[in-house]
Write a protein that holds these residues in place. Structure first.
Motif, short mmCIF file in Angstrom:
data_model
loop_
_atom_site.label_atom_id
_atom_site.label_comp_id
_atom_site.label_asym_id
_atom_site.label_seq_id
_atom_site.Cartn_x
_atom_site.Cartn_y
_atom_site.Cartn_z
N PRO A 51 -12.25 -66.78 97.21
CA PRO A 51 -11.45 -66.66 95.99
C PRO A 51 -10.30 -65.67 96.18
CG PRO A 51 -13.77 -66.63 95.45
CD PRO A 51 -13.69 -66.56 96.95
N PRO A 52 -9.13 -65.95 95.62
CA PRO A 52 -7.99 -65.05 95.80
C PRO A 52 -8.08 -63.76 94.99
CG PRO A 52 -7.40 -66.86 94.35
CD PRO A 52 -8.77 -67.16 94.86
N VAL A 53 -8.98 -63.73 93.99
CA VAL A 53 -9.17 -62.53 93.16
C VAL A 53 -10.64 -62.17 93.20
CG1 VAL A 53 -8.86 -61.49 90.89
CG2 VAL A 53 -7.28 -63.29 91.65
N ASP A 54 -10.94 -60.92 93.44
CA ASP A 54 -12.33 -60.48 93.51
C ASP A 54 -12.99 -60.53 92.13
OD1 ASP A 54 -11.94 -59.94 96.20
OD2 ASP A 54 -11.54 -57.79 95.89
N SER A 55 -14.23 -61.03 92.10
CA SER A 55 -15.07 -61.00 90.89
C SER A 55 -14.35 -61.56 89.67
CB SER A 55 -15.55 -59.57 90.61
OG SER A 55 -16.24 -59.05 91.72
N SER A 56 -13.66 -62.69 89.85
CA SER A 56 -12.85 -63.26 88.77
C SER A 56 -13.53 -64.49 88.18
CB SER A 56 -11.46 -63.62 89.31
OG SER A 56 -10.62 -64.09 88.28
N PHE B 104 -6.76 -67.95 87.99
CA PHE B 104 -7.81 -66.94 88.11
C PHE B 104 -7.43 -65.75 87.23
CE2 PHE B 104 -8.44 -69.34 91.97
CZ PHE B 104 -9.81 -69.33 92.16
N SER B 105 -8.38 -65.28 86.46
CA SER B 105 -8.14 -64.10 85.63
C SER B 105 -7.92 -62.87 86.50
CB SER B 105 -9.32 -63.86 84.70
OG SER B 105 -9.17 -62.63 84.01
N THR B 106 -6.96 -62.05 86.08
CA THR B 106 -6.84 -60.70 86.64
C THR B 106 -7.07 -59.69 85.52
OG1 THR B 106 -4.42 -60.70 86.35
CG2 THR B 106 -5.29 -61.43 88.49
N PHE B 107 -7.83 -60.15 84.50
CA PHE B 107 -8.32 -59.27 83.44
C PHE B 107 -7.17 -58.65 82.65
CE2 PHE B 107 -10.69 -59.06 87.44
CZ PHE B 107 -11.78 -59.83 87.09
N LEU B 108 -6.08 -59.46 82.49
CA LEU B 108 -4.88 -59.08 81.75
C LEU B 108 -4.17 -57.87 82.37
CD1 LEU B 108 -6.16 -59.50 78.06
CD2 LEU B 108 -5.00 -61.18 79.51
N LYS B 109 -4.41 -57.66 83.66
CA LYS B 109 -3.82 -56.51 84.33
C LYS B 109 -2.82 -56.95 85.40
CE LYS B 109 -8.01 -53.66 83.90
NZ LYS B 109 -9.07 -52.95 84.67
N GLU B 110 -1.73 -56.20 85.50
CA GLU B 110 -0.82 -56.34 86.62
C GLU B 110 -1.31 -55.44 87.76
OE1 GLU B 110 3.34 -56.22 86.09
OE2 GLU B 110 3.31 -57.12 84.09
N GLY B 111 -0.94 -55.81 88.99
CA GLY B 111 -1.27 -54.98 90.13
C GLY B 111 -2.63 -55.20 90.74
N ILE C 169 -4.17 -59.76 95.19
CA ILE C 169 -4.32 -61.20 95.40
C ILE C 169 -4.48 -61.41 96.90
CG2 ILE C 169 -3.32 -63.48 95.03
CD1 ILE C 169 -3.93 -61.88 92.44
N ARG C 170 -5.52 -62.14 97.29
CA ARG C 170 -5.87 -62.23 98.71
C ARG C 170 -5.70 -63.65 99.26
NH1 ARG C 170 -8.55 -57.50 99.90
NH2 ARG C 170 -9.29 -56.33 98.07
N ALA C 171 -5.41 -63.74 100.55
CA ALA C 171 -5.35 -65.02 101.24
C ALA C 171 -6.74 -65.65 101.24
CB ALA C 171 -4.85 -64.84 102.66
N ASP D 91 -16.76 -72.54 96.65
CA ASP D 91 -18.15 -72.63 96.25
C ASP D 91 -18.19 -72.49 94.73
OD1 ASP D 91 -20.82 -72.33 95.66
OD2 ASP D 91 -21.19 -70.71 97.08
N LYS D 92 -18.41 -73.58 94.02
CA LYS D 92 -18.31 -73.58 92.56
C LYS D 92 -19.33 -72.66 91.90
CE LYS D 92 -16.46 -78.30 92.29
NZ LYS D 92 -16.33 -78.48 93.74
N SER D 93 -20.43 -72.41 92.59
CA SER D 93 -21.46 -71.55 92.00
C SER D 93 -20.96 -70.12 91.79
CB SER D 93 -22.71 -71.53 92.89
OG SER D 93 -22.45 -70.91 94.14
N LEU D 94 -19.87 -69.77 92.47
CA LEU D 94 -19.30 -68.42 92.30
C LEU D 94 -18.67 -68.25 90.92
CD1 LEU D 94 -17.53 -68.00 95.76
CD2 LEU D 94 -19.70 -66.98 95.05
N PHE D 95 -18.33 -69.37 90.28
CA PHE D 95 -17.56 -69.29 89.03
C PHE D 95 -18.31 -69.87 87.83
CE2 PHE D 95 -14.62 -70.22 92.58
CZ PHE D 95 -14.06 -68.97 92.70
#
Length: 329
Positions: A29-34, A58-65, A68-70, A180-184
């Motif tokens: 996932p490009p965002v951790d724990s999203s 993917f949510s970034t929890f309404l936060k900038e900064g 975002i990962r490859a 892996d859909k189970s992550l979300f």
């Protein structure tokens, strides 16, 4: 004679190939724990013309900064420096599986990419700049930070818009199929059929209710979505049956780029998207040949009554059946 040692080596190689194959194509996932806040091919009326939502958010929890990962090893193929276009600041990578991934709405790029972007801004100012990288000189590793979340482009709130494209970028794929859909998948969620349109008339849907039609064949559209906390996500697949006959089957798993500005090929004209409302009606009939539609036999039926059921599935693997009746008036 083959020794026991050689047999063990061969067995190890076979197992390595099998497990390598099974794991191939699963992205990080490009965002951790999203979690997912928008699905593939939802209707969008933002920008200059209505269009399909060509990725997932993917949510970034309404936060900038937020980093975002490859999602996989690869090489930089494009930087788009733009605060006002649909995508805003964007990174495009190419991967060993032949696909490209796109990351949009970034507030800024990673330090390495930001050096390139700064030089381009110094030269071109605040104009939209797109730079292509034809070689594999700028490489990235899976999990490496390539940028930071933002709301550049048409984004109302900071998030990560993510796409998977073919190498020539003429075909868009449902990114959900690469994870892996189970992550979300959350504990509580469900598919809802909220309203139904029959021959242009709109009704609140009730299971096993009877609706009337007067056209040569029933022209049906359904407002359907996956209810996920406060988010309503578009569905992925719909099958409609008259009695036991499959008469319509649409699956939204890929999009030829030439259809990007043709969302009404899937959605009814009563579909509505505003800042506060998302009401998406999926047409369950098609007068033209469409790449999304696998079965389209509704027009071949001319009975006076039908027992109908609709199976709706989403990207998480959930499926729900809804039943109703149709009577000609």
């Amino acid at each position: 004679m083959v020794t026991f040692k050689r047999l063990l080596i061969k067995l190890f190689l076979v197992l390595f190939i099998i497990f390598s194959f099974v794991g191939f194509g699963l992205y990080q996932p490009p965002v951790d724990s999203s979690y997912i806040t928008a699905a593939f091919l939802e209707f969008r009326s933002t920008g200059k013309v209505p269009h399909f939502h060509s990725g997932i958010d993917f949510s970034t929890f309404l936060k900038e900064g937020v980093p975002i990962r490859a999602v996989e090893d690869g090489a930089l193929r494009r930087l788009e420096i733009d605060l006002d276009n649909i995508y805003g600041n964007t990174v495009v990578l190419e991967h060993p599986d032949g696909n490209r991934t796109l990351y949009a709405h970034l507030s800024r790029f990673s330090d390495n990419f930001e050096k390139i972007a700064s030089m381009l801004r110094d030269e071109f100012g605040n104009k939209r700049v797109v730079v292509e990288f034809l070689s594999d000189e700028v490489k990235v590793k899976k999990g490496e930070i390539i940028g930071y979340s933002g709301k550049t482009g048409e984004a109302a709130q900071p998030h990560c818009h993510f796409e998977v494209r073919s190498k020539d970028e003429k075909l868009l794929y449902d990114p959900f199929d690469f994870f892996d859909k189970s992550l979300f998948k959350p504990v509580q969620m469900g598919i809802v059929l909220k309203r139904i349109i029959v021959d242009g008339k709109e009704y609140e849907f009730m299971n096993n209710a009877t609706y009337s039609f007067s056209s040569v064949y029933p022209k049906i559209a359904v407002e359907a979505y996956t209810e996920l906390a406060k988010n309503l996500l578009g569905v992925k697949e719909i099958k409609m049956y008259f009695s036991q006959d499959l008469v319509y089957h649409i699956i939204l798993d890929r999009l030829p780029m030439e259809y990007w500005e043709k969302p009404y090929s899937v959605y009814n004209e009563k579909t509505l998207m505003t800042a506060m409302t998302y009401r998406a009606y999926y047409n369950l009939f098609a007068e033209d040949s469409l790449p999304f539609v696998k079965v389209n036999n509704v027009s071949k039926y001319n009975a006076n009554s039908y027992s109908v059921y609709v199976e709706i599935s989403d990207g998480f693997g959930n499926s729900q059946r809804f039943s109703f009746n149709l009577v000609r008036r």
